[in-house]
Design a protein around this motif. Sequence first.
Motif, mmCIF file in Angstrom:
data_model
loop_
_atom_site.group_PDB
_atom_site.id
_atom_site.type_symbol
_atom_site.label_atom_id
_atom_site.label_comp_id
_atom_site.label_asym_id
_atom_site.label_seq_id
_atom_site.Cartn_x
_atom_site.Cartn_y
_atom_site.Cartn_z
ATOM 1 N N ALA A 182 -20.874 7.794 -15.506
ATOM 2 C CA ALA A 182 -20.296 6.604 -16.136
ATOM 3 C C ALA A 182 -18.775 6.667 -16.146
ATOM 4 O O ALA A 182 -18.098 5.658 -15.906
ATOM 5 N N ARG A 183 -18.180 7.862 -16.455
ATOM 6 C CA ARG A 183 -16.730 7.980 -16.447
ATOM 7 C C ARG A 183 -16.156 7.742 -15.054
ATOM 8 O O ARG A 183 -15.133 7.059 -14.898
ATOM 9 N N HIS A 184 -16.843 8.265 -14.017
ATOM 10 C CA HIS A 184 -16.371 8.069 -12.645
ATOM 11 C C HIS A 184 -16.407 6.585 -12.250
ATOM 12 O O HIS A 184 -15.453 6.061 -11.654
ATOM 13 N N LEU A 185 -17.484 5.913 -12.611
ATOM 14 C CA LEU A 185 -17.594 4.493 -12.263
ATOM 15 C C LEU A 185 -16.633 3.655 -13.101
ATOM 16 O O LEU A 185 -16.094 2.650 -12.620
ATOM 17 N N ALA A 186 -16.403 4.050 -14.366
ATOM 18 C CA ALA A 186 -15.437 3.325 -15.189
ATOM 19 C C ALA A 186 -14.040 3.439 -14.608
ATOM 20 O O ALA A 186 -13.248 2.476 -14.645
ATOM 21 N N VAL A 242 -13.856 0.952 -11.854
ATOM 22 C CA VAL A 242 -13.685 -0.401 -12.362
ATOM 23 C C VAL A 242 -12.246 -0.639 -12.823
ATOM 24 O O VAL A 242 -11.722 -1.756 -12.735
ATOM 25 N N SER A 243 -11.588 0.411 -13.272
ATOM 26 C CA SER A 243 -10.232 0.285 -13.796
ATOM 27 C C SER A 243 -9.179 0.305 -12.711
ATOM 28 O O SER A 243 -7.992 0.188 -12.996
ATOM 29 N N ARG A 244 -9.574 0.482 -11.456
ATOM 30 C CA ARG A 244 -8.619 0.486 -10.352
ATOM 31 C C ARG A 244 -8.948 -0.661 -9.405
ATOM 32 O O ARG A 244 -10.096 -1.022 -9.224
ATOM 33 N N ARG A 262 -5.250 -1.052 -12.655
ATOM 34 C CA ARG A 262 -5.312 -2.468 -13.001
ATOM 35 C C ARG A 262 -4.931 -2.641 -14.462
ATOM 36 O O ARG A 262 -5.514 -2.032 -15.356
ATOM 37 N N PRO A 263 -3.961 -3.499 -14.729
ATOM 38 C CA PRO A 263 -3.612 -3.745 -16.132
ATOM 39 C C PRO A 263 -4.698 -4.526 -16.858
ATOM 40 O O PRO A 263 -4.799 -4.477 -18.077
ATOM 41 N N ASP A 264 -5.515 -5.264 -16.098
ATOM 42 C CA ASP A 264 -6.546 -6.098 -16.718
ATOM 43 C C ASP A 264 -7.925 -5.502 -16.467
ATOM 44 O O ASP A 264 -8.830 -6.186 -15.998
ATOM 45 N N ALA A 265 -8.076 -4.191 -16.730
ATOM 46 C CA ALA A 265 -9.363 -3.545 -16.531
ATOM 47 C C ALA A 265 -10.437 -4.247 -17.355
ATOM 48 O O ALA A 265 -10.183 -4.719 -18.464
ATOM 49 N N SER A 277 -23.473 -6.703 -16.379
ATOM 50 C CA SER A 277 -22.018 -6.627 -16.597
ATOM 51 C C SER A 277 -21.416 -5.485 -15.777
ATOM 52 O O SER A 277 -20.346 -5.633 -15.167
ATOM 53 N N ALA A 278 -22.084 -4.326 -15.771
ATOM 54 C CA ALA A 278 -21.570 -3.192 -15.015
ATOM 55 C C ALA A 278 -21.542 -3.495 -13.514
ATOM 56 O O ALA A 278 -20.573 -3.154 -12.824
ATOM 57 N N ARG A 279 -22.585 -4.153 -13.012
ATOM 58 C CA ARG A 279 -22.608 -4.495 -11.582
ATOM 59 C C ARG A 279 -21.504 -5.468 -11.231
ATOM 60 O O ARG A 279 -20.854 -5.338 -10.183
ATOM 61 N N ARG A 280 -21.279 -6.467 -12.084
ATOM 62 C CA ARG A 280 -20.196 -7.424 -11.822
ATOM 63 C C ARG A 280 -18.850 -6.712 -11.757
ATOM 64 O O ARG A 280 -18.012 -7.007 -10.903
ATOM 65 N N GLY A 281 -18.634 -5.766 -12.665
ATOM 66 C CA GLY A 281 -17.372 -5.043 -12.646
ATOM 67 C C GLY A 281 -17.198 -4.222 -11.391
ATOM 68 O O GLY A 281 -16.106 -4.185 -10.804
#
Length: 795
Positions: A682-686, A689-691, A704-707, A745-749
Motif C-alpha cells: 500500500a505504501r509503494h502504491l500510495a 499515486v502521489s507522483r 504532485r502537489p495535488d496528490a 477509488s484506489a484504481r482510479r488513482g
Amino acid sequence: MSSAVAAAVATMLGACALTPVFATGGWFAPVFATVLVVLAGGLLLRTAGPALWVRLAGDRPVPAWLGALGVPLVPLGQLLLVGCLLTALYAPGNAFLGIVPTPTSVADLGGVLSDGAAEIREQATPALPLHGLLALTVVLVGLVAVAVDLVAVAGAQPALAGLGLLVFYCIPVSTITGGIGLTAIAAPAAGLALLLWADQHRRLARRNRSGPRTALGTGTLLALRTGALALVAGLVVGAVVPTLHEGSLTTGLGAGTGGGSSTGTSLDPVASLQGQLTLPDPIDLLSVDTSAEDPGYLRAVSLDSYDGTKGWTLSNLDGEQSIADDQDLAPLPAQDDSRQVRATIRVLQHDDRFLPLPTSPLTVSVSGDDSRDWRFDRTTGTVFGRNVTTKGLTYQVTAEQPEPPVQALEQSPVLPRTNSVQARYTALPPLDPSVTDLVAQLTADATTPYDKVRAIHGFLTDRANGFVYSLSTAPGTSGDDLADFLRLRRGYCEQYAGAMAVMVRAAGVPARVALGYTPGAQEPDGSRLVTSDDAHAWVEVYFGGLGWVPFDPTPLSADRAVDLPWAPRADAPDPNAPAPSANASSAPAPAVPTRAPDGGLADAPVAAPQQQTTSWLRPALLGGGGAVLVLLVVAAPGAARAAQRRRRLADGHPAALWDELAATAVDLGLRVDPAWTPRQTARHLAAAVSRSAPSDGGSRAVRRPDADPEAIDALRRLALAEESASYARPGAAPADPALTGALRSARRGLVRVSPPRTRVRALLWPASLLTGAGRRWAEALARRVGALRRRTRPA
C-alpha cells in the motif's frame, strides 16, 4: 487434472458442431484422437515437470522463473504431439517409425495440407471426408484444444476457455444452407456448460471448503442453467443468421459453379432446364488423333444431383486419386461388351478444370509430367485439375467404351433398393404430378429397366410427338421448368438430357447427365477437330453387370450424332433393337408445330463468360465476420480481465479485492513484490499515486502537489482489511460494500497517474493474466514437487 479433462471433453463436444459439415462420420476418429493426444500430452508434461525437478534438484525450492517458463512449454509440447499424430495419420511413409516427423515427411504432410486447401475450394457442404480436409480439421481441432487447455488449466479460467468453442460453431453456421441440426447446437452448448461447471466448482469449492456440499456438486445448477440458455440462444440465433451462398466451404466444383476460365471455352457444370443460351462463333477447342473411326463422346463431367429449382448440378468430387496412380481408372464390369479406344488429344483453345476423355478411361497420361495435378473421381468418372486447367495440354488416353448388346441390356436385372448406385442415382425431389403421370403412362407395359429407358427415350426422340430443338425457349407458366419443357416440348440438349434423366430416375432406374463433346469433324490428316459447336449433353443409365451406358435424346444432325445401336431414335428405328413401348407413340402430342431434327446448328454452346451475380451479402458477411473475428481476438484478453474484475467486485471479500488491486498494479506496470506485506504494498502504491508520470519518457518522477488523498486512504483501508482477513478465522471476514468503493477509488488513482499508452496496454493486453498463469503454474509445480518428495522420503 479435473480442469484438463473438462477442457478435453468440452472441446470434443464443441467439435461435434462439425457433424453437418461432413457427409459421413469419417471425421470423428481423427478429431477424437487429436483431443485425446492434447489431453494426454498436457497431463504428461505437467506431471513430468515436478518429477524431473525432484530428480535433478532434490530438496531445492522451485524458482518462480521456472513456473513462468512452464506456461508456454506445455502447449508447445502438445502442438508437437499433434504434429506427430498428423504425421502418423497422413504422412507416415517417410517418417521415423511412421510417427516422428522427418524433413521428407514434413514435405509430404505439407502436400496433404495443400491438397486440403484445394479441397476446401472444391467441396460443398456436406463435404466428403477427404485426407486433405481431415488433416486441416485435425490442425484446427488441435489448435483449439491446445488453446482451451491453456486457458482452462494454466490460466485457471475454464469459463473464458468456452470462447474457443465458438470457432467450431461458426463453421456450420457459415457454410450450411438451411438448418444445421440439433447436434451442432446442443453439443457445443453442453461443452460450454461443462466448462462453466468446472469454473464454478473450482472457485466455490475453494471458498467454501467447510460449507455444505450440494448433491450435484458446487456450481452445477448454475452451469446447467447457463448451458441451457446457450442452447436456446443458439437455436434462436441459428434460425435468423444468414448463410453463405450455396452452402459451400467456399465456391468450388462441388458447389455447382461454372467451371474454367472466363474465355468462354469451358463447359458450365450446371445443366439447368430453363433459360436462353446464345451461341458464340465456333472456337477450335481440341485436336483428337484416335485409333477408332468413330471415337464416341468426349466426356468431361457428369451431373448427379437434381433439384427442382437449380436443375442438375455436380456433387462433391473425391480428389484423393491421381491419374498418375498405377491402377485402371474406370474399368467396365463386363469386359466382353466393350471396345478399346486409344487417343492423343491436343488442346487448342480449350481452357477448363475438367479433362474431356472418351467414355470409361483406363489410363490418362499428361505430357510434361503434370499428371499428379489431375485427379480422378471414381464415383462420377470425372477427371479434374487441382489448381491447373487444360490450357496448352497434350495428353494420351486409353479407354474401354461400352458396346452392350441389346440382349444383355434386356437381361440386366432390377437393382435392389439397398444397392448404393440404385439409392444415389434414383434420388429425386417431389416432382410435378404431370411428370410422374407421364412416366407411369410411358412405362406401364415395360417389364425390365431397359424397356423403361427405351420407352422414355423413344417418347423424347419420336418426331411425331412434337419435340423441337431450339436455343430459345418459351416462358413456362407452371413454375416447374421440367413440367414446362415436357408441355411446350422446345429446348436444347441440356433440357433434353436433363428431362430424360429425371424421367428415368422416376421410373426407378439409375441415371445421370453427362456433359462433354461429340467427336467433331474429321480433318484431311485423319484427326478430328472438336469445336465449341460440338459441346453436348447426354444421359448415362446404369445397368446391373454392365455399368453406365449412354443414351442421347437430343435431335442431332447425322454428321454430329454418335452411333448408339442399343438406343436408336424412335423416328429411325433399328430393326435389330426392340421397339419402344407402345405408350410412347400414344402419348398426346402438344399443340406446337413439329420441326425436323437439328440441321447442323450447335445444340449446346460452351458457357459464355458469366456475369457476376453474387450479391453484396456474401462479401459483406465475409468481411464483417473477419473484422468481428479480429476484434474478438484483440479484445479477448481485455474482456477476460474485465470479467475477472467484475467477479472480484461482486465477491466483495477483502482477499478478492486485494487480488484485484494487485492485478491492476501489474497491468499498469507498477512493481508489486509478492514478499511485501500488505502495508508495504500500500505504501509503494500510495507513493505512485502521489507522483505524476514523467512527460518526457525519462525515469524521474515529479511530486504532485495535488496528490489524491481519497486514493491513498483507500489503499490504506484495503491493506488493513487484507491483514485482518489473513489472520482471521476462515469465513469470519464478511464482504464489505465500503471496501468495494475503496477499491474503485484506489484504481482510479492508479490509472490517473499512468500515461495514456500504459492505460491502453492495460486495457487491451493486461499483464496480470500472464503473470497470474505463471504464478499459478509455479505454485502447482511446487505442490507436486512437495507431494513427490513426501512419497519418496523414507518412512
